[in-house]
Write an enzyme that holds these catalytic residues in place. Structure first.
Site, PDB file in Angstrom:
ATOM      1  CG  LEU A   1      -1.997  -1.107   1.223  1.00 33.49           C
ATOM      2  CD1 LEU A   1      -2.570  -0.893   2.690  1.00 33.49           C
ATOM      3  CD2 LEU A   1      -3.069  -0.848   0.283  1.00 33.49           C
ATOM      4  CB  SER A   2      -0.009   4.876  -0.846  1.00 32.53           C
ATOM      5  OG  SER A   2       0.538   5.964  -0.510  1.00 32.53           O
ATOM      6  N   GLY A   3       2.389   4.470   1.656  1.00 34.85           N
ATOM      7  CA  GLY A   3       2.738   4.591   2.958  1.00 34.85           C
ATOM      8  C   GLY A   3       3.142   3.449   3.682  1.00 34.85           C
ATOM      9  CB  SER A   4       3.362  -0.232   2.917  1.00 36.84           C
ATOM     10  OG  SER A   4       4.027  -0.227   1.444  1.00 36.84           O
ATOM     11  N   GLY A   5       5.841   1.863   3.196  1.00 37.79           N
ATOM     12  CA  GLY A   5       7.370   1.758   3.408  1.00 37.79           C
ATOM     13  C   GLY A   5       8.162   1.298   2.220  1.00 37.79           C
TER      14      GLY A   5
ATOM     15  CB  SER B   1       2.791  -3.600  -8.467  1.00 37.31           C
ATOM     16  OG  SER B   1       3.448  -3.726  -7.307  1.00 37.31           O
TER      17      SER B   1
END
Length: 205
Positions: free
Chosen positions: A39-43, A112
């Protein structure tokens, strides 16, 4: 359309005299794609940057293909519809394949979101050249971090088709490695990736 079809039909692959193995021997290490998905922000980007730094410290030639960076150039004209996302990943897959052929350890950091597209990239490469790394992080934690303020914009209706909210994210079916960045420090996350590469023989310990 006819002209484009003619161009596509009248091209021939031109073989060189330096092989992928030759380049790997010159570099003194193998090459593969470390495909960070999540996810966005997962690192993903943070982890890719730190893993690259450790690999570079070990004299391994590397390059990062980052989602945002690529959209500044190669994929500048693509949006975030499912069709554009698929084309985005297809192009990155082809570029990644070229980097692997050049003998370079390639790190990609892309949301992705679709398993089909990730499988497509895996299919472009030889066995063991595609390492799918699931950067696992709960939506709640990713949204709490929100380093780019994207979740806030999506919640306010400023961004459409945002992964995890109004567009799906399909976690990997069988990732090669899972790194739980909402449970581990960045140091321990990097250690987990490096130890995996050592254990599988991609790099020496």
């Amino acid at each position: 359309m006819t002209e484009n079809r003619q161009k596509a039909d009248n091209i021939v692959w031109h073989e060189g005299k330096v092989s992928k193995d030759d380049r790997r021997k010159l570099n003194k290490h193998t090459s593969a794609v470390l495909w960070f998905t999540g996810l966005s922000g997962s690192g993903k980007s943070t982890l890719a940057v730190e893993v690259e730094r450790e690999l570079n410290r070990r004299n391994i030639r590397t390059y990062i293909l980052d989602g945002d960076n690529i959209r500044h150039g190669l994929n500048k004209g693509l949006g975030f519809s499912q069709e554009d996302r698929s084309e985005n990943i297809r192009r990155i897959g082809e570029v990644s394949k070229l980097f692997v052929d050049a003998g370079i350890m390639t790190l990609t950091a892309f949301i992705s979101p679709y398993q089909k597209e990730r499988n497509l990239v895996r299919g472009l490469l030889e066995k063991q050249e595609f390492i799918e790394i699931y950067v696992k992080c709960s939506l709640e934690e990713a949204e709490k971090r929100d380093p780019k303020g994207l979740y806030k914009k999506a919640r306010n209706g400023e961004i459409k088709n945002f992964t995890g909210l109004d567009a799906p994210y399909e976690p990997p079916d069988h990732p090669d490695l899972i790194v739980e960045t909402d449970q581990l420090s960045i140091k321990d996350s990097v250690k987990q990736v490096i130890e995996f590469l050592e254990r599988k023989g991609y790099i020496s310990s």
